[in-house]
Write an enzyme that holds these catalytic residues in place. Structure first.
Site, PDB file in Angstrom:
ATOM      1  N   CYS A  63       0.859  -1.185   0.000  1.00 29.30           N
ATOM      2  CA  CYS A  63       0.000   0.000   0.000  1.00 29.30           C
ATOM      3  C   CYS A  63       0.895   1.235   0.000  1.00 29.30           C
ATOM      4  O   CYS A  63       2.075   1.135  -0.341  1.00 29.30           O
ATOM      5  CB  CYS A  63      -0.980  -0.013   1.174  1.00 29.30           C
ATOM      6  SG  CYS A  63      -0.217   0.019   2.807  1.00 29.30           S
ATOM      7  N   ASN A  82       2.223   1.483   4.397  1.00 31.78           N
ATOM      8  CA  ASN A  82       2.540   0.213   5.087  1.00 31.78           C
ATOM      9  C   ASN A  82       2.227   0.288   6.594  1.00 31.78           C
ATOM     10  O   ASN A  82       2.890  -0.341   7.401  1.00 31.78           O
ATOM     11  CB  ASN A  82       4.004  -0.207   4.852  1.00 31.78           C
ATOM     12  CG  ASN A  82       4.337  -1.646   5.254  1.00 31.78           C
ATOM     13  OD1 ASN A  82       5.441  -1.954   5.644  1.00 31.78           O
ATOM     14  ND2 ASN A  82       3.369  -2.536   5.179  1.00 31.78           N
ATOM     15  N   CYS A 125      -1.493   0.762   7.364  1.00 31.59           N
ATOM     16  CA  CYS A 125      -2.937   0.471   7.449  1.00 31.59           C
ATOM     17  C   CYS A 125      -3.300  -0.777   6.644  1.00 31.59           C
ATOM     18  O   CYS A 125      -3.475  -1.861   7.200  1.00 31.59           O
ATOM     19  CB  CYS A 125      -3.766   1.667   6.978  1.00 31.59           C
ATOM     20  SG  CYS A 125      -3.570   3.146   7.997  1.00 31.59           S
ATOM     21  N   ARG A 126      -3.433  -0.620   5.325  1.00 26.07           N
ATOM     22  CA  ARG A 126      -4.006  -1.699   4.516  1.00 26.07           C
ATOM     23  C   ARG A 126      -3.094  -2.910   4.337  1.00 26.07           C
ATOM     24  O   ARG A 126      -3.510  -4.049   4.560  1.00 26.07           O
ATOM     25  CB  ARG A 126      -4.419  -1.148   3.136  1.00 26.07           C
ATOM     26  CG  ARG A 126      -5.552  -0.149   3.204  1.00 26.07           C
ATOM     27  CD  ARG A 126      -5.698   0.622   1.915  1.00 26.07           C
ATOM     28  NE  ARG A 126      -4.558   1.511   1.707  1.00 26.07           N
ATOM     29  CZ  ARG A 126      -4.352   2.236   0.617  1.00 26.07           C
ATOM     30  NH1 ARG A 126      -5.211   2.151  -0.393  1.00 26.07           N
ATOM     31  NH2 ARG A 126      -3.306   3.031   0.521  1.00 26.07           N
TER      32      ARG A 126
HETATM   33  P1  4NP Z   1      -1.862   2.820   4.028  1.00 22.82           P
HETATM   34  O1  4NP Z   1      -2.555   4.160   4.593  1.00 22.82           O
HETATM   35  O2  4NP Z   1      -1.301   3.184   2.673  1.00 22.82           O
HETATM   36  O3  4NP Z   1      -2.999   1.857   3.933  1.00 22.82           O
HETATM   37  O4  4NP Z   1      -0.793   2.435   5.035  1.00 22.82           O
HETATM   38  C1  4NP Z   1      -1.930   5.393   4.640  1.00 22.82           C
HETATM   39  C2  4NP Z   1      -1.001   5.661   5.614  1.00 22.82           C
HETATM   40  C3  4NP Z   1      -0.422   6.907   5.687  1.00 22.82           C
HETATM   41  C4  4NP Z   1      -0.760   7.883   4.761  1.00 22.82           C
HETATM   42  C5  4NP Z   1      -1.692   7.616   3.770  1.00 22.82           C
HETATM   43  C6  4NP Z   1      -2.276   6.362   3.709  1.00 22.82           C
HETATM   44  N1  4NP Z   1      -0.177   9.176   4.848  1.00 22.82           N
HETATM   45  O5  4NP Z   1      -0.562  10.052   4.034  1.00 22.82           O
HETATM   46  O6  4NP Z   1       0.687   9.403   5.712  1.00 22.82           O
END
Ligand code: 4NP
Length: 165
Positions: A9, A12, A14-15
Site C-alpha cells: 500500500c 505500510n 494500514c491496509r
Molecule cells: P496505508 O494508509 O497506505 O494503507 O498504510 C496510509 C497511511 C499513511 C498515509 C496515507 C495512507 N499518509 O498520508 O501518511
C-alpha cells in the site's frame, strides 16, 4: 521452498499490514504456514519503522487479530523475490510497476480486490483520513479478498510446481 506473497500500500501502516496479518491467519487455519509466507511494504517512505496504525489495529481486534509489523519501503529487489505482489489500489499498482524498469515482473503484480468473491470493490480504499467505520470496512474487504487469494494461490501452477517438503 515457500510461495512468497507481498502486500503493498502507500504507508505500510494500514491496509497492507492488515492484509499480511489476515492472510497469515488464513494460512495458519489452513495448515499451510510451511508453504506460503507473507510480507508487506509501502510505496512511500513516510512511516518507515512504524507499527500498524492504532485505528487499523482496533478494527482488526474486533475480528480477533492483533496486528504485528513494522513499516518498510518497497524496493526494486522485492519484484524479483516475491511470487505474487498484491497492490491495494491502482496508484500502488502503478508505483510498483514503475520500479520494474525492464518490465520483467509485471505479470506478478495484481490488485488484491481481484480475488474478492463477496464484495465488488475494485480497490481497497485508503482509510487514513477517514473515520473508524472506514477501517472496519477495510478489514471486512481484506478478509474476503484474502480468502479468495488463498484459493487462487493453492490452485495455481506456480504454487503446485514448488517442491514442497
Ligand atoms: P496505508 O494508509 O497506505 O494503507 O498504510 C496510509 C497511511 C499513511 C498515509 C496515507 C495512507 N499518509 O498520508 O501518511
Amino acid at each position: 521452498m515457500t510461495y512468497k506473497l507481498l502486500f503493498v500500500c502507500l504507508g505500510n501502516i494500514c491496509r497492507s499490514p492488515s492484509a499480511e496479518n489476515i492472510m497469515n491467519h488464513l494460512i495458519k487455519e489452513a495448515g499451510l504456514e510451511d508453504k506460503i509466507v507473507c510480507d508487506s511494504s509501502g510505496t512511500s517512505g513516510y512511516h518507515i519503522g512504524a507499527p500498524p496504525d492504532e485505528r487499523m489495529n482496533l478494527a482488526a481486534n474486533k475480528r480477533g487479530l492483533e496486528l504485528q509489523g513494522k513499516a518498510r519501503r518497497l524496493k526494486p529487489v522485492d519484484l524479483q523475490r516475491f511470487d505474487l505482489i498484491l497492490a491495494m489500489d491502482r496508484e500502488n499498482y502503478q508505483d510498483i510497476v514503475y520500479l520494474d524498469r525492464e518490465g520483467k515482473h509485471e505479470d506478478k503484480v495484481r490488485l488484491l480486490c481481484d480475488f474478492a468473491t463477496q464484495k465488488t470493490d475494485r480497490e481497497v480504499p485508503d482509510p487514513y483520513y477517514g473515520g473508524q467505520d472506514g477501517f472496519d470496512y477495510v478489514i471486512d474487504l481484506l478478509f474476503d479478498s484474502c480468502a479468495g487469494l488463498l484459493d487462487y494461490v493453492v490452485s495455481s501452477p506456480e504454487y503446485q510446481a514448488k517442491p514442497h517438503r
